[in-house]
Write a protein that holds these residues in place. Structure first.
Motif, PDB file in Angstrom:
ATOM      1  N   GLY A 328       1.505   3.091  -8.602  1.00 13.74           N
ATOM      2  CA  GLY A 328       2.378   4.258  -8.496  1.00 13.74           C
ATOM      3  C   GLY A 328       2.853   4.512  -7.079  1.00 13.74           C
ATOM      4  N   LEU A 329       1.960   4.350  -6.106  1.00 16.34           N
ATOM      5  CA  LEU A 329       2.335   4.580  -4.708  1.00 16.34           C
ATOM      6  C   LEU A 329       3.380   3.570  -4.246  1.00 16.34           C
ATOM      7  N   MET A 330       3.237   2.334  -4.657  1.00 14.86           N
ATOM      8  CA  MET A 330       4.230   1.329  -4.265  1.00 14.86           C
ATOM      9  C   MET A 330       5.577   1.594  -4.926  1.00 14.86           C
ATOM     10  N   CYS A 331       5.558   2.074  -6.152  1.00 15.91           N
ATOM     11  CA  CYS A 331       6.818   2.462  -6.814  1.00 15.91           C
ATOM     12  C   CYS A 331       7.492   3.593  -6.046  1.00 15.91           C
ATOM     13  N   ALA A 332       6.704   4.576  -5.613  1.00 19.64           N
ATOM     14  CA  ALA A 332       7.261   5.693  -4.844  1.00 19.64           C
ATOM     15  C   ALA A 332       7.794   5.224  -3.499  1.00 19.64           C
ATOM     16  N   MET A 333       7.141   4.242  -2.891  1.00 24.72           N
ATOM     17  CA  MET A 333       7.630   3.696  -1.624  1.00 24.72           C
ATOM     18  C   MET A 333       8.982   3.025  -1.784  1.00 24.72           C
ATOM     19  N   GLY A 334       9.270   2.588  -2.987  1.00 23.45           N
ATOM     20  CA  GLY A 334      10.556   1.939  -3.242  1.00 23.45           C
ATOM     21  C   GLY A 334      11.657   2.874  -3.686  1.00 23.45           C
ATOM     22  N   ASN A 340      11.450  11.148   2.120  1.00 20.29           N
ATOM     23  CA  ASN A 340      10.144  11.774   2.296  1.00 20.29           C
ATOM     24  C   ASN A 340       9.144  11.241   1.285  1.00 20.29           C
ATOM     25  N   CYS A 341       9.616  10.929   0.098  1.00 20.01           N
ATOM     26  CA  CYS A 341       8.747  10.333  -0.912  1.00 20.01           C
ATOM     27  C   CYS A 341       8.242   8.976  -0.426  1.00 20.01           C
ATOM     28  N   GLN A 342       9.158   8.165   0.122  1.00 19.07           N
ATOM     29  CA  GLN A 342       8.758   6.866   0.660  1.00 19.07           C
ATOM     30  C   GLN A 342       7.716   7.032   1.763  1.00 19.07           C
ATOM     31  N   ARG A 343       7.949   7.990   2.625  1.00 17.30           N
ATOM     32  CA  ARG A 343       7.067   8.211   3.779  1.00 17.30           C
ATOM     33  C   ARG A 343       5.671   8.652   3.340  1.00 17.30           C
ATOM     34  N   GLN A 344       5.614   9.663   2.455  1.00 21.22           N
ATOM     35  CA  GLN A 344       4.316  10.171   2.012  1.00 21.22           C
ATOM     36  C   GLN A 344       3.526   9.112   1.244  1.00 21.22           C
ATOM     37  N   ALA A 366       1.082  -8.549  -3.206  1.00 18.18           N
ATOM     38  CA  ALA A 366       2.266  -8.011  -3.887  1.00 18.18           C
ATOM     39  C   ALA A 366       3.445  -7.847  -2.938  1.00 18.18           C
ATOM     40  N   MET A 367       3.189  -7.443  -1.705  1.00 19.81           N
ATOM     41  CA  MET A 367       4.273  -7.197  -0.745  1.00 19.81           C
ATOM     42  C   MET A 367       4.816  -8.476  -0.122  1.00 19.81           C
ATOM     43  N   GLY A 368       3.945  -9.419   0.076  1.00 26.66           N
ATOM     44  CA  GLY A 368       4.331 -10.570   0.878  1.00 26.66           C
ATOM     45  C   GLY A 368       3.948 -10.321   2.331  1.00 26.66           C
ATOM     46  N   GLU A 369       3.770 -11.409   3.072  1.00 26.54           N
ATOM     47  CA  GLU A 369       3.232 -11.298   4.421  1.00 26.54           C
ATOM     48  C   GLU A 369       4.115 -10.477   5.352  1.00 26.54           C
ATOM     49  N   LYS A 370       5.425 -10.703   5.328  1.00 28.02           N
ATOM     50  CA  LYS A 370       6.323 -10.035   6.271  1.00 28.02           C
ATOM     51  C   LYS A 370       6.334  -8.521   6.050  1.00 28.02           C
ATOM     52  N   LEU A 371       6.536  -8.099   4.807  1.00 29.56           N
ATOM     53  CA  LEU A 371       6.594  -6.665   4.502  1.00 29.56           C
ATOM     54  C   LEU A 371       5.231  -6.009   4.742  1.00 29.56           C
ATOM     55  N   PHE A 372       4.162  -6.734   4.433  1.00 27.57           N
ATOM     56  CA  PHE A 372       2.831  -6.175   4.636  1.00 27.57           C
ATOM     57  C   PHE A 372       2.553  -5.923   6.118  1.00 27.57           C
ATOM     58  N   GLN A 373       2.994  -6.849   6.970  1.00 24.49           N
ATOM     59  CA  GLN A 373       2.803  -6.662   8.411  1.00 24.49           C
ATOM     60  C   GLN A 373       3.585  -5.457   8.910  1.00 24.49           C
ATOM     61  N   LEU A 374       4.824  -5.273   8.422  1.00 24.86           N
ATOM     62  CA  LEU A 374       5.609  -4.083   8.785  1.00 24.86           C
ATOM     63  C   LEU A 374       4.892  -2.816   8.333  1.00 24.86           C
ATOM     64  N   PHE A 375       4.345  -2.880   7.143  1.00 24.64           N
ATOM     65  CA  PHE A 375       3.642  -1.734   6.561  1.00 24.64           C
ATOM     66  C   PHE A 375       2.414  -1.351   7.387  1.00 24.64           C
ATOM     67  N   LYS A 377       1.811  -2.099  10.482  1.00 24.73           N
ATOM     68  CA  LYS A 377       2.172  -1.770  11.861  1.00 24.73           C
ATOM     69  C   LYS A 377       2.608  -0.322  11.993  1.00 24.73           C
ATOM     70  N   ASP A 378       3.410   0.165  11.037  1.00 19.94           N
ATOM     71  CA  ASP A 378       3.922   1.544  11.115  1.00 19.94           C
ATOM     72  C   ASP A 378       4.266   2.038   9.717  1.00 19.94           C
ATOM     73  N   ALA A 379       3.250   2.503   8.993  1.00 18.70           N
ATOM     74  CA  ALA A 379       3.467   2.947   7.615  1.00 18.70           C
ATOM     75  C   ALA A 379       4.366   4.175   7.548  1.00 18.70           C
ATOM     76  N   THR A 380       4.252   5.045   8.554  1.00 21.20           N
ATOM     77  CA  THR A 380       5.023   6.290   8.531  1.00 21.20           C
ATOM     78  C   THR A 380       6.515   6.032   8.531  1.00 21.20           C
ATOM     79  N   ASN A 381       6.953   5.034   9.305  1.00 16.41           N
ATOM     80  CA  ASN A 381       8.388   4.760   9.428  1.00 16.41           C
ATOM     81  C   ASN A 381       8.810   3.493   8.707  1.00 16.41           C
ATOM     82  N   LEU A 382       7.997   3.025   7.773  1.00 18.44           N
ATOM     83  CA  LEU A 382       8.337   1.801   7.065  1.00 18.44           C
ATOM     84  C   LEU A 382       9.676   1.914   6.350  1.00 18.44           C
TER      85      LEU A 382
END
Length: 434
Positions: A328-334, A340-344, A366-375, A377-382
């Motif tokens: 559910g959280l990954m769906c909300a991130m998308g 704000n939903c993505q951020r929270q 599930a994310m893949g290496e590149k997206l996971f590293q971005l996540f 590194k800075d989840a708040t501003n992903l």
């Protein structure tokens, strides 16, 4: 000499009462204004001295005029303030009894429901009800027996004055304390208020519910739907109070239903979102209005609440994982329509990833290496650094953590029979002391 003074005092009383009886409404309003200025704060004995032991005669006239004219609002505020002087007088409980004997409670409650009356008069009516409720348990019961909780709650929901609503909160809180016969009635009335459209009424009701919950002891099942519905509010102060109440409710039997409800809010019904989006685009033609969609506001608030609950308790966090909260959280991130939903959701998911090794491995895969590293590194501003393809990957993820956990349990249980959980949600260095 004493008899002469007594006769003079009685003559003044008779003269005053005759003036009142013969006066028109304008003169009576003037009399009441003078009485309010000169007698506020006086005790019962002082009022008796002022009226030559005949204060009850003036109170009887006041209550009679109130019953005859309250529907028209004639000097209503002055009448109620004058009655309040009697009811609040120290050592003057006889005045309260006299007021109640002529149907005072019903009159005050009826005033609250009359649309044509001014807010100020209704506020004075609430203050008089506070005086009645503060006089003891039997008086609280009288208010409740007169369907007072329903009338008071309905008035709070429709009132346009925050000052008045705060006075209503004081009254409801008073009715909920030291009133075991009707405390559940007050509790349910507060739950019903959560569905009203007044943000201030919702905020005050949530505050009072937190207190009432400890008094009542057992959470009513209807509180789940009501408190989750409040998460749609655009007012942060209302959301804050709702989250605090949800945290309190984790100690009650409704915890499983609350957690299920929160997880389900992470994936709003597609039919609902498509319908609302179409209406907004048709009416306003502006994509930025998507940010104010109640269903997306609720989705963001649910993600935030889940993060707070998970930080409060690892046990609750594990239960959320079994409810497939990661999916559910990954769906909300998308959700590209609500930043704000993505951020929270991103902030909350990062907590799960940092706390549970299995979640980290699952999310990374599930994310893949590149997206996971971005996540990481800075989840708040992903949400600022993602492209549309990455957002779609999140929104369409097929993670099923409960199924994964069952598979692991079936594999590991024969090897480690002493394990209670049958799975390692946490690495040893990530387990925090409760």
């Amino acid at each position: 000499m004493s008899s002469i003074k007594e006769q003079a005092a009685i003559s003044r009383l008779i003269s005053f009462l005759q003036e009142w009886d013969n006066a028109n409404k304008f003169t009576r309003c003037r009399i009441l204004d003078n009485f309010i200025m000169s007698s506020s704060g006086k005790t019962g004995p002082e009022l008796e001295v002022e009226f030559s032991q005949g204060a009850s005669l003036f109170l009887a006239r006041l209550t009679a005029w109130l019953r005859l004219t309250y529907m028209y609002g004639t000097c209503l505020e002055q009448q109620l303030k004058s009655i309040g002087i009697f009811l609040s007088a120290a050592n003057g409980q006889r005045y309260l009894i006299e007021f109640l004997e002529v149907g005072g409670i019903l009159t005050l409650l009826e005033i609250l429901g009359l649309k044509q009356l001014k807010e100020e008069a209704k506020r004075e009516s609430i203050k008089l009800l506070q005086l009645v409720a503060s006089s003891g348990r039997k008086f609280k019961e009288l208010i409740c027996e007169s369907y007072g909780v329903r009338s008071i709650a309905e008035f709070m929901a429709t009132s346009k004055s925050e000052e008045t609503q705060e006075q209503v909160q004081i009254l409801l809180d008073n009715l909920g304390h030291g009133n075991p016969k009707y405390q559940n009635q007050v509790y349910k009335g507060l739950i019903a208020l959560l569905k009203c459209t007044s943000p201030k009424a919702q905020q005050l009701s949530l505050q009072t519910l937190r207190i009432m919950q400890t008094i009542v002891g057992q959470a009513h099942p209807s509180i789940v739907e009501s408190v989750l519905g409040v998460l749609r509010s655009v007012h942060l102060e209302v959301q804050y109070e709702a989250i605090q109440l949800i945290r309190d409710l984790m100690a009650y039997d409704v915890q499983p239903e609350l957690l299920k409800g929160l997880v389900s809010l992470l994936k709003p019904s597609r039919q609902e979102t498509v319908k609302i989006q179409a209406r907004i685009l048709e009416e306003a033609g502006s994509l930025h209005l998507m940010e104010s969609l109640p269903v997306y506001i609720q989705q963001a608030a649910a993600a935030k609440t889940i993060g707070i609950l998970a930080q409060d308790s690892n046990r609750v966090a594990e239960e959320l994982i079994y409810l497939n909260v990661v999916h559910g959280l990954m769906c909300a991130m998308g959700n590209k329509d609500h930043t704000n939903c993505q951020r929270q959701a991103s902030i909350t998911l990062q907590h799960f990833v940092k706390t549970f090794l299995l979640v980290e491995n699952t999310v990374q895969h599930a994310m893949g290496e590149k997206l996971f590293q971005l996540f990481m590194k800075d989840a708040t501003n992903l949400y600022l650094n993602m492209d549309a393809v990455q957002a779609d990957i999140l929104a369409t993820n097929i993670i099923n953590m409960p199924a994964d956990l069952i598979t692991i349990a079936n594999t590991e249980l024969p090897q480690e029979e002493e394990s209670n959980t049958g799975m390692e949600l946490q690495t040893e260095d990530r387990i925090e002391s409760p």
